[in-house]
Each structure stands twice: as C-alpha cells, then as structure tokens.
Design a protein around this motif. Sequence first.
Motif, PDB file in Angstrom:
ATOM      1  N   UNK A  99       9.601 -29.211  40.898  1.00 35.93           N
ATOM      2  CA  UNK A  99       8.548 -28.890  41.866  1.00 35.93           C
ATOM      3  C   UNK A  99       9.147 -28.129  43.059  1.00 35.93           C
ATOM      4  N   UNK A 100      10.304 -28.560  43.530  1.00 39.85           N
ATOM      5  CA  UNK A 100      10.971 -27.863  44.633  1.00 39.85           C
ATOM      6  C   UNK A 100      11.336 -26.439  44.237  1.00 39.85           C
ATOM      7  N   UNK A 101      11.771 -26.259  43.001  1.00 37.01           N
ATOM      8  CA  UNK A 101      12.117 -24.923  42.537  1.00 37.01           C
ATOM      9  C   UNK A 101      10.869 -24.047  42.425  1.00 37.01           C
ATOM     10  N   UNK A 102       9.768 -24.628  41.990  1.00 37.92           N
ATOM     11  CA  UNK A 102       8.508 -23.887  41.929  1.00 37.92           C
ATOM     12  C   UNK A 102       8.125 -23.390  43.316  1.00 37.92           C
ATOM     13  N   UNK A 103       8.265 -24.239  44.319  1.00 40.59           N
ATOM     14  CA  UNK A 103       7.968 -23.838  45.698  1.00 40.59           C
ATOM     15  C   UNK A 103       8.835 -22.652  46.113  1.00 40.59           C
ATOM     16  N   UNK A 104      10.107 -22.675  45.745  1.00 32.29           N
ATOM     17  CA  UNK A 104      11.014 -21.567  46.078  1.00 32.29           C
ATOM     18  C   UNK A 104      10.577 -20.276  45.378  1.00 32.29           C
ATOM     19  N   UNK A 105      10.137 -20.370  44.133  1.00 32.44           N
ATOM     20  CA  UNK A 105       9.652 -19.186  43.406  1.00 32.44           C
ATOM     21  C   UNK A 105       8.395 -18.649  44.087  1.00 32.44           C
ATOM     22  N   UNK A 123       8.725  -8.961  38.848  1.00 33.91           N
ATOM     23  CA  UNK A 123       9.886  -9.694  38.333  1.00 33.91           C
ATOM     24  C   UNK A 123       9.677 -11.206  38.485  1.00 33.91           C
ATOM     25  N   UNK A 124       9.176 -11.629  39.615  1.00 29.21           N
ATOM     26  CA  UNK A 124       9.022 -13.062  39.902  1.00 29.21           C
ATOM     27  C   UNK A 124       7.951 -13.723  39.044  1.00 29.21           C
ATOM     28  N   UNK A 125       7.032 -12.938  38.476  1.00 32.09           N
ATOM     29  CA  UNK A 125       5.975 -13.527  37.654  1.00 32.09           C
ATOM     30  C   UNK A 125       6.536 -14.246  36.428  1.00 32.09           C
ATOM     31  N   UNK A 126       7.647 -13.751  35.875  1.00 34.62           N
ATOM     32  CA  UNK A 126       8.278 -14.433  34.749  1.00 34.62           C
ATOM     33  C   UNK A 126       8.690 -15.838  35.171  1.00 34.62           C
TER      34      UNK A 126
END
Length: 184
Positions: A99-105, A123-126
């Motif tokens: 979840x924390x990584x999702x927030x960073x993305x 690029x970030x959509x992947x």
Amino acid sequence: MDTNRLSKKIEDILNSQVTKEADAAQVYLSYGCWADSKGYGGIANYFFRHSGEERDHMMKVMQYIMERGGEVKITAIKAPPKSPKNLQECFEKTFQHEVDNTTAIYDIVNLAHDEKDWATYNFAQWFVKEQIEEEKLVMDLLDKLKIAGGPKASDESLFNLDTYLGQAPDDAPLARDASVNKPE
C-alpha cells in the motif's frame, strides 16, 4: 547540449522510487529468510521470487531515467524490519508495504500529470497496474490464511498453505481482465 528530458522534481521522485524498489526487494528477501527458518519453504519461495520482481521494478525505473537522459542516483537502503512474530503479521506487514508503494507510484503519476510530462505519466501507468496486482496477491494471502484459521491455524492448514504458495503463480487475476466467460 543538455539532453535530460526529466525535470529535477521528476528525476528526484523517480530516483526515490529506485530506492523504494530496492528496499522492497530487501524486505521480501528478509521475509523469505524468516519463512524458511520457520519451515515454510513454499512461502519462502514466494517471497524470494517477489524479491527478484522488486529488483526488476527497480531496473525498469533506472532504465527509464537513463533513457530520458537523467542521472540515476543509487542511495543506501535501510535495514529490513525485524522478523514478524507469525505468518499473520508477516502478511499484514507485506500488505502495508505494498500500500505504501502504491502511494509512492501515485505520487509519481500526480507529479507527471501536474508537469504535463506525458512520457513519465505513461511510463508510470505500468506500475499502477502492477500495484493493483501486488495488493491483490497479498489480499489473497491474507484471505487464504484467514480460511486456514488465521493466527490459530493448524499445522496441517499451514502446511497446505505453504505448499500452495510454493506453486502459486506470481500474478493475480484482475478485474480489468474479467469477462462473463472468464470471471477470474
């Protein structure tokens, strides 16, 4: 001639993501070692595979920075967290980490949108799609552990869960791929 196509802010946030992905690989590696020490070879295998996947994510971000003319900055990562007390805590910490990584993305996506950096946005959509899958995988782990009895799961249930995870695919079915003929 300066060929860097990334703003300073975008380059910085992407370099921060490189570190986050390296950190995630280290966390999964440590959880894999913990699981192995408890006799959960299948769960250890799951975490070892996902550690490698996180390193692959790190490499994707690094390659993108370089392709856009930016400079990759490798920084130190923190030590992994202390070993979990049990499988429930292990999976819960794994979920929170995702979840924390999702927030960073999402922070990368939002900054790219604000700066109208459509290449980085694309690029970030992947990674957005990947995080849906990563969170789903861990939610499935938590569900399976709950069915097995949660923190009070029997040895037989944990053995079956361990065996399942050792053979489970590394991706999860996603809603975007569902159809009437193939709901999962």
